[in-house]
Design a protein around this motif. Structure first.
Motif, short mmCIF file in Angstrom:
data_model
loop_
_atom_site.label_atom_id
_atom_site.label_comp_id
_atom_site.label_asym_id
_atom_site.label_seq_id
_atom_site.Cartn_x
_atom_site.Cartn_y
_atom_site.Cartn_z
N TRP A 13 1.13 -1.10 0.16
CA TRP A 13 -0.02 0.34 0.34
C TRP A 13 0.60 1.26 -0.16
CZ3 TRP A 13 -4.91 -1.68 -0.74
CH2 TRP A 13 -5.35 -2.73 0.11
N SER A 15 1.95 5.11 1.46
CA SER A 15 1.68 5.39 2.34
C SER A 15 1.14 6.12 2.77
CB SER A 15 2.89 6.06 2.96
OG SER A 15 3.53 7.65 2.27
N ILE A 18 -2.21 3.77 3.75
CA ILE A 18 -2.08 4.00 5.13
C ILE A 18 -2.21 4.53 6.01
CG2 ILE A 18 -0.51 2.56 6.56
CD1 ILE A 18 -1.58 0.74 4.41
N GLU A 19 -1.93 5.80 6.03
CA GLU A 19 -2.05 7.10 6.73
C GLU A 19 -4.00 7.24 6.58
OE1 GLU A 19 -0.31 8.22 9.55
OE2 GLU A 19 1.11 6.44 8.26
N LYS A 22 -6.17 4.62 8.63
CA LYS A 22 -5.64 4.41 10.51
C LYS A 22 -6.06 6.04 10.94
CE LYS A 22 -0.70 2.80 10.60
NZ LYS A 22 0.87 2.96 10.47
N TYR A 32 -6.47 -0.47 12.22
CA TYR A 32 -6.66 -0.46 10.79
C TYR A 32 -6.77 -0.77 9.27
CZ TYR A 32 -1.91 -0.89 8.93
OH TYR A 32 -0.28 -1.21 9.23
N GLN A 33 -6.33 -2.43 10.00
CA GLN A 33 -6.31 -3.60 8.92
C GLN A 33 -7.78 -4.16 8.83
OE1 GLN A 33 -4.23 -3.53 11.60
NE2 GLN A 33 -1.66 -4.29 11.29
N ILE A 36 -9.71 -1.29 7.03
CA ILE A 36 -9.19 -1.80 5.14
C ILE A 36 -10.28 -2.92 5.07
CG2 ILE A 36 -7.71 -2.77 3.80
CD1 ILE A 36 -5.68 -0.74 5.05
#
Length: 58
Positions: A13, A15, A18-19, A22, A32-33, A36
């Protein structure tokens, strides 16, 4: 809620992606996983299709 185990896959992914997740996960109080995964499962349930417009070649 426990999800059935389907194995482990790896994804790469960017960054900023991801941010983004998160930040939403912190607000929701979930990992966060998991967020998603829930989002992708919702895409499947709603039969969402990716809409991409590629730039035209010059």
């Amino acid at each position: 809620m426990a999800w059935p185990s389907a194995g482990i896959d790896r994804c790469v992914w960017q960054s900023n992606v991801i941010e983004y997740f998160k930040g939403m996960a912190d607000e929701a109080g979930v990992p966060y996983q998991s967020l998603i995964n829930l989002y992708l499962r919702d895409c499947i349930a709603q039969n969402r299709k990716v809409q991409i417009q590629w730039p035209k070649a010059a």
